[in-house]
Design a protein around this motif. Structure first.
Motif, PDB file in Angstrom:
ATOM      1  N   ARG A 298       0.857  -1.186   0.000  1.00 44.94           N
ATOM      2  CA  ARG A 298       0.000   0.000   0.000  1.00 44.94           C
ATOM      3  C   ARG A 298       0.895   1.239   0.000  1.00 44.94           C
ATOM      4  N   PRO A 299       0.571   2.289  -0.687  1.00 44.21           N
ATOM      5  CA  PRO A 299      -0.702   2.553  -1.358  1.00 44.21           C
ATOM      6  C   PRO A 299      -0.653   2.291  -2.864  1.00 44.21           C
ATOM      7  N   ASN A 300       0.067   1.254  -3.302  1.00 38.10           N
ATOM      8  CA  ASN A 300       0.242   1.020  -4.728  1.00 38.10           C
ATOM      9  C   ASN A 300      -0.673  -0.049  -5.306  1.00 38.10           C
ATOM     10  N   ASP A 301      -1.473  -0.712  -4.464  1.00 35.10           N
ATOM     11  CA  ASP A 301      -2.442  -1.681  -4.970  1.00 35.10           C
ATOM     12  C   ASP A 301      -3.673  -0.943  -5.498  1.00 35.10           C
ATOM     13  N   ILE A 302      -4.513  -1.652  -6.241  1.00 34.75           N
ATOM     14  CA  ILE A 302      -5.679  -1.033  -6.892  1.00 34.75           C
ATOM     15  C   ILE A 302      -6.607  -0.384  -5.869  1.00 34.75           C
ATOM     16  N   ALA A 303      -6.906  -1.099  -4.777  1.00 34.68           N
ATOM     17  CA  ALA A 303      -7.835  -0.571  -3.772  1.00 34.68           C
ATOM     18  C   ALA A 303      -7.314   0.728  -3.158  1.00 34.68           C
ATOM     19  N   SER A 304      -6.018   0.777  -2.850  1.00 38.64           N
ATOM     20  CA  SER A 304      -5.441   1.979  -2.226  1.00 38.64           C
ATOM     21  C   SER A 304      -5.486   3.173  -3.173  1.00 38.64           C
ATOM     22  N   VAL A 305      -5.192   2.924  -4.452  1.00 36.42           N
ATOM     23  CA  VAL A 305      -5.237   4.009  -5.439  1.00 36.42           C
ATOM     24  C   VAL A 305      -6.660   4.538  -5.569  1.00 36.42           C
ATOM     25  N   LEU A 306      -7.651   3.636  -5.544  1.00 38.37           N
ATOM     26  CA  LEU A 306      -9.054   4.066  -5.612  1.00 38.37           C
ATOM     27  C   LEU A 306      -9.444   4.885  -4.380  1.00 38.37           C
ATOM     28  N   ARG A 307      -8.907   4.533  -3.218  1.00 36.71           N
ATOM     29  CA  ARG A 307      -9.171   5.320  -2.004  1.00 36.71           C
ATOM     30  C   ARG A 307      -8.658   6.739  -2.164  1.00 36.71           C
ATOM     31  N   ILE A 308      -7.450   6.842  -2.705  1.00 37.68           N
ATOM     32  CA  ILE A 308      -6.824   8.153  -2.873  1.00 37.68           C
ATOM     33  C   ILE A 308      -7.596   8.988  -3.891  1.00 37.68           C
ATOM     34  N   LEU A 309      -7.957   8.377  -5.024  1.00 37.68           N
ATOM     35  CA  LEU A 309      -8.638   9.109  -6.101  1.00 37.68           C
ATOM     36  C   LEU A 309     -10.044   9.548  -5.692  1.00 37.68           C
ATOM     37  N   SER A 310     -10.761   8.671  -5.004  1.00 33.96           N
ATOM     38  CA  SER A 310     -12.159   8.964  -4.666  1.00 33.96           C
ATOM     39  C   SER A 310     -12.299   9.706  -3.338  1.00 33.96           C
ATOM     40  N   ASN A 311     -11.259   9.583  -2.483  1.00 29.96           N
ATOM     41  CA  ASN A 311     -11.334  10.123  -1.129  1.00 29.96           C
ATOM     42  C   ASN A 311     -12.535   9.542  -0.380  1.00 29.96           C
ATOM     43  N   LYS A 312     -12.843   8.275  -0.718  1.00 30.89           N
ATOM     44  CA  LYS A 312     -13.964   7.579  -0.097  1.00 30.89           C
ATOM     45  C   LYS A 312     -13.522   6.193   0.352  1.00 30.89           C
ATOM     46  N   SER A 313     -14.425   5.495   1.012  1.00 27.17           N
ATOM     47  CA  SER A 313     -14.086   4.184   1.564  1.00 27.17           C
ATOM     48  C   SER A 313     -14.050   3.111   0.472  1.00 27.17           C
ATOM     49  N   VAL A 314     -13.043   2.244   0.552  1.00 26.97           N
ATOM     50  CA  VAL A 314     -12.886   1.133  -0.401  1.00 26.97           C
ATOM     51  C   VAL A 314     -12.560  -0.131   0.399  1.00 26.97           C
ATOM     52  N   LEU A 315     -13.298  -1.207   0.145  1.00 29.45           N
ATOM     53  CA  LEU A 315     -13.043  -2.497   0.795  1.00 29.45           C
ATOM     54  C   LEU A 315     -12.487  -3.475  -0.228  1.00 29.45           C
ATOM     55  N   ASN A 316     -11.351  -4.061   0.086  1.00 26.54           N
ATOM     56  CA  ASN A 316     -10.699  -5.013  -0.807  1.00 26.54           C
ATOM     57  C   ASN A 316     -10.874  -6.433  -0.258  1.00 26.54           C
ATOM     58  N   LEU A 317     -11.680  -7.256  -0.958  1.00 24.14           N
ATOM     59  CA  LEU A 317     -11.908  -8.639  -0.538  1.00 24.14           C
ATOM     60  C   LEU A 317     -11.218  -9.614  -1.501  1.00 24.14           C
ATOM     61  N   GLY A 318     -10.251  -9.105  -2.269  1.00 24.99           N
ATOM     62  CA  GLY A 318      -9.493  -9.973  -3.158  1.00 24.99           C
ATOM     63  C   GLY A 318      -8.543 -10.858  -2.363  1.00 24.99           C
ATOM     64  N   PHE A 319      -8.305 -12.080  -2.900  1.00 26.69           N
ATOM     65  CA  PHE A 319      -7.350 -12.962  -2.234  1.00 26.69           C
ATOM     66  C   PHE A 319      -6.700 -13.883  -3.249  1.00 26.69           C
ATOM     67  N   ASN A 320      -5.443 -14.207  -2.962  1.00 21.82           N
ATOM     68  CA  ASN A 320      -4.650 -15.022  -3.876  1.00 21.82           C
ATOM     69  C   ASN A 320      -5.320 -16.365  -4.181  1.00 21.82           C
ATOM     70  N   ASP A 321      -5.366 -16.695  -5.473  1.00 23.07           N
ATOM     71  CA  ASP A 321      -5.868 -17.983  -5.955  1.00 23.07           C
ATOM     72  C   ASP A 321      -7.380 -18.117  -5.849  1.00 23.07           C
TER      73      ASP A 321
END
Length: 375
Positions: free
Chosen positions: A142-165
């Motif tokens: 963080r903050p280089n993953d997709i969810a973190s970038v979306l948090r920064i751009l939107s200035n809103k809450s983002v929940l990341n439920l992605g998981f490997n495999d």
């Protein structure tokens, strides 16, 4: 006698050709590493971390005994278990992976996902993400993953439920267990490289199959995190023991990999696109219905694979999936078209232009385009 001689000559020629190509693939694979070591040092002034995940785990445990390393829910397939976890330990520093020269490490939230824990307490969630390792943010911090970038751009809450495999069935199960009623947009990430791989087999799991056969079924995983924490620790110990065995038998292990033409078989397997089975459409339909009932909007994000650009591999399922989303009236965001095809060199969005997940720039550009298209 002549037939026998010809047969021996042909068989010998085939075997020599196969093992010569296997040797070439092994040499090419080994020669790629020094290049990225040099590039990383030139760009950062630091040494590329060459440790295995098991080695860095043991090293960091000397400093923090509570540190974890990623083990995947798919490791539970074939095991006799009462619950099927969809993430890992809660509130834990977690070692993920290294493709960019350093090991990515994240602090897991209360349910074992890659989020700042406060995201679960927000009154409204702008984006909820489901997907596999690309969504989780594999090999970047963080903050280089997709969810973190979306948090920064939107200035809103983002929940990341992605998981490997994770694949479609586990992603749908994750939505059923963890979807909150205050989510505005659900971003379903589909990775063309392996999301359909083994999907049919996963339906044989008696727990996961219930999510499809029974729309009221839940494992109540939110209230079983203590059990999941214990299961994670046991799985890490199991993987460590396996690694010790492999390390002790490394010479014979590597020899048998060559004998079994491991690299050649891996290359050939990567050229075979998994079948698009009807169960996939059924899962997407169920996920869309769930989103509608939750007053959320579902978006389908199509993520391209490295071989599309390196080997010009054509993924025929792409056209079928795009048509499917159109029929289901689900917005289809084509990351190949919107991001990678606009690059003069699409490979630069992968670590050192080699096969893997996206690098920091790749994740950032994907997130920026998604935000632009759905805001």
């Amino acid at each position: 006698k002549k037939i026998k001689d010809y047969f021996i000559i042909i068989l010998g020629s085939v075997l020599i050709s196969l093992y010569s190509f296997e040797s070439y693939l092994l040499f090419t694979k080994n020669s790629e590493s020094p290049k990225k070591f040099e590039i990383y040092k030139k760009n950062t002034g630091k040494e590329y971390d060459k440790r295995s995940k098991f080695e860095i785990y043991k090293d960091l445990q000397l400093i923090n005994t509570d540190i974890k390393m990623t083990v995947y829910p798919t490791y539970y397939f074939g095991k006799d278990i009462d619950i099927f976890p969809l993430a890992m330990s809660s509130y834990s520093k977690t070692i993920n992976c290294n493709e960019n020269g350093y090991y990515s490490i994240y602090e897991s939230d209360r349910y074992g996902f890659n989020n700042p824990d406060k995201e679960w307490d927000q009154q409204e969630v702008e984006f909820l993400l489901v997907g596999d390792s690309f969504t989780q943010g594999a090999c970047v911090n963080r903050p280089n993953d997709i969810a973190s970038v979306l948090r920064i751009l939107s200035n809103k809450s983002v929940l990341n439920l992605g998981f490997n495999d994770h694949g479609p069935l586990l992603e749908y199960a994750t939505l059923r267990e963890y979807l909150k009623p205050n989510v505005k947009k659900i971003l379903w990430f589909y990775f063309e490289g392996n999301d359909l791989l083994g999907l049919k087999d996963k339906f044989s799991n008696k727990i996961l199959s219930k999510y499809v056969s029974d729309l009221n079924f839940k494992q109540d995983l939110k209230n079983k995190q203590d059990i999941i924490n214990i299961m994670t620790d046991e799985l890490i110990k199991e993987e460590l023991n396996k690694n010790i065995e492999i390390t002790q038998k490394r010479s014979s292990h590597n020899f048998f990999k060559i004998l079994k033409l491991y690299n050649l078989r891996t290359l050939l397997a990567s050229k075979q696109e998994p079948e698009l089975i009807p169960e996939f459409e059924m899962i997407i339909n169920l996920a869309n219905d769930l989103a509608v009932r939750n007053n959320s909007k579902l978006y389908f994000i199509y993520l391209p694979d490295y071989s599309r650009y390196k080997n010009k591999f054509k993924f025929e399922n792409y056209f079928k999936i795009k048509a499917m989303m159109n029929d289901l009236d689900i917005p289809f965001i084509d990351i190949d078209k919107e991001v990678f095809k606009k690059e003069e060199n699409p490979l630069k969005l992968f670590p050192f232009e080699q096969n893997g997940h996206y690098n920091e720039e790749g994740y950032r550009k994907v997130a920026q385009k998604i935000f632009e298209l759905v805001k």
